[in-house]
Design a protein around this motif. Sequence first.
Motif, PDB file in Angstrom:
ATOM      1  N   LEU A 110       0.922  -1.161   0.082  1.00  0.00           N
ATOM      2  CA  LEU A 110      -0.094   0.059   0.176  1.00  0.00           C
ATOM      3  C   LEU A 110       0.804   1.285   0.070  1.00  0.00           C
ATOM      4  CD1 LEU A 110      -2.797   1.383   0.148  1.00  0.00           C
ATOM      5  CD2 LEU A 110      -2.608   0.970   2.523  1.00  0.00           C
ATOM      6  N   LEU A 111       0.788   2.337  -0.922  1.00  0.00           N
ATOM      7  CA  LEU A 111       1.403   3.470  -1.060  1.00  0.00           C
ATOM      8  C   LEU A 111       0.469   4.453  -1.028  1.00  0.00           C
ATOM      9  CD1 LEU A 111       3.187   2.339  -4.405  1.00  0.00           C
ATOM     10  CD2 LEU A 111       4.253   2.001  -2.245  1.00  0.00           C
ATOM     11  N   MET A 112       1.115   5.287   0.245  1.00  0.00           N
ATOM     12  CA  MET A 112       0.367   6.714   0.238  1.00  0.00           C
ATOM     13  C   MET A 112       1.233   7.797   0.009  1.00  0.00           C
ATOM     14  SD  MET A 112      -1.831   5.620   3.806  1.00  0.00           S
ATOM     15  CE  MET A 112      -2.942   4.198   3.643  1.00  0.00           C
ATOM     16  N   ASP A 113       0.824   9.051  -0.667  1.00  0.00           N
ATOM     17  CA  ASP A 113       1.548   9.897  -1.028  1.00  0.00           C
ATOM     18  C   ASP A 113       0.802  11.357  -0.584  1.00  0.00           C
ATOM     19  OD1 ASP A 113       3.266  11.692  -2.189  1.00  0.00           O
ATOM     20  OD2 ASP A 113       2.597  11.397  -4.179  1.00  0.00           O
ATOM     21  N   GLU A 114       1.287  11.470   0.676  1.00  0.00           N
ATOM     22  CA  GLU A 114       0.776  12.901   1.376  1.00  0.00           C
ATOM     23  C   GLU A 114      -0.622  12.836   1.598  1.00  0.00           C
ATOM     24  OE1 GLU A 114       2.950  16.311   1.531  1.00  0.00           O
ATOM     25  OE2 GLU A 114       4.548  15.657   0.077  1.00  0.00           O
ATOM     26  N   PRO A 115      -1.171  11.691   1.975  1.00  0.00           N
ATOM     27  CA  PRO A 115      -2.704  11.592   1.947  1.00  0.00           C
ATOM     28  C   PRO A 115      -3.442  12.518   2.853  1.00  0.00           C
ATOM     29  CG  PRO A 115      -1.834   9.881   3.351  1.00  0.00           C
ATOM     30  CD  PRO A 115      -0.725  10.389   2.667  1.00  0.00           C
TER      31      PRO A 115
END
Length: 357
Positions: free
Chosen positions: A155-160
Amino acid sequence: MAKVVIENVKKYFGNVKALDGINLSIEEGLFVVLLGPSGCGKTTLMRCISGLENLTEGKIFFDDEDMTNVPPKDRNVAMVFQSYAVWPHMRVKDNIAYPLKLKKVPKKEIEERVKWVSELLHISELLDRFPAQLSGGQRQRVAVARAIVHRPKVLLMDEPLSNLDALLRVKMRSELKKLHEQVRVTTIYVTHDQIEAMTMGDKIAVMKAGKIVQYGTPEEIYKRPRTIFVAGFVGSPQMNFLQMKVLSSGTEIYAENFGVKISLKKDPNLESITMGVRPEHIKLEKTERSVQITGTVYFVEKLMSETIVHLSISSEKNLVVKIPYDLLVREGEKMKVYIDFEQVHFFNPLTEERIDL
């Protein structure tokens, strides 16, 4: 979930080295934060892991499987973006179910998984609404639900959380961490916010100019920063840095400046060193392991929970100190404080790397 191994990854955009030799091994099930300032390569690294960017050099593995040239759709990864990226014309339940429909998952199983993930994220009552009828925090939950509903390996989260207000960010930080504890998917989270990194990450990779300068637990990053950059980037207010002369008297070797003298355990073989001390390690009362420093109060920040004092210790240098919120200090008055010399850090001023003295 998968173990993610990144081997000598480089990504160039023309002459710009966005990633300049990244090596990182992320154990399966960990929550790892990529932390650094804008332009350091955090998002580029995440896009390389997802397959949205082709590598200039290097390899990426999930477990022992080489993913370097595998298309994004075949990597079994999910991404949560800063902009939420939910479909405005679909109801919440259809947004969440969409990845499963693309994979042609049976209808009954789709219903079961949507029910499971909506309960997990406390959005069951929102399933029949459209995104325009949701708050920012609710839309972010929908985006997370859509990402984990198909049970990705990574799971990748970019500044959510960067688009949310301050109070909601704090709430969502705890919710995302609790969610990770339940689903245990290997998670890689991009942020420039060191508070998010310290409170959420099992491990933190601090990045600068396309390189990882330190990788470790939040405690390791805070207590033993490897470079001046890491020391200054992690911690609020920022660590104080004082240039100290290295002197000797007989067999004693010590660092001295600003009226402060601190004995060193060994000779650094340098004429000067950089001493770092965090504002929370400067006290108002003398102890057996402290050394006095005197200055003039230059500026006071009253935060109610605490007070931040900027203490002028020379014509060009201020020392930032944390003191209790109810202690009254006035600008212009003299003030004595005490540095805990067992909590100071030393760095080579030329290489900016840590020296254990």
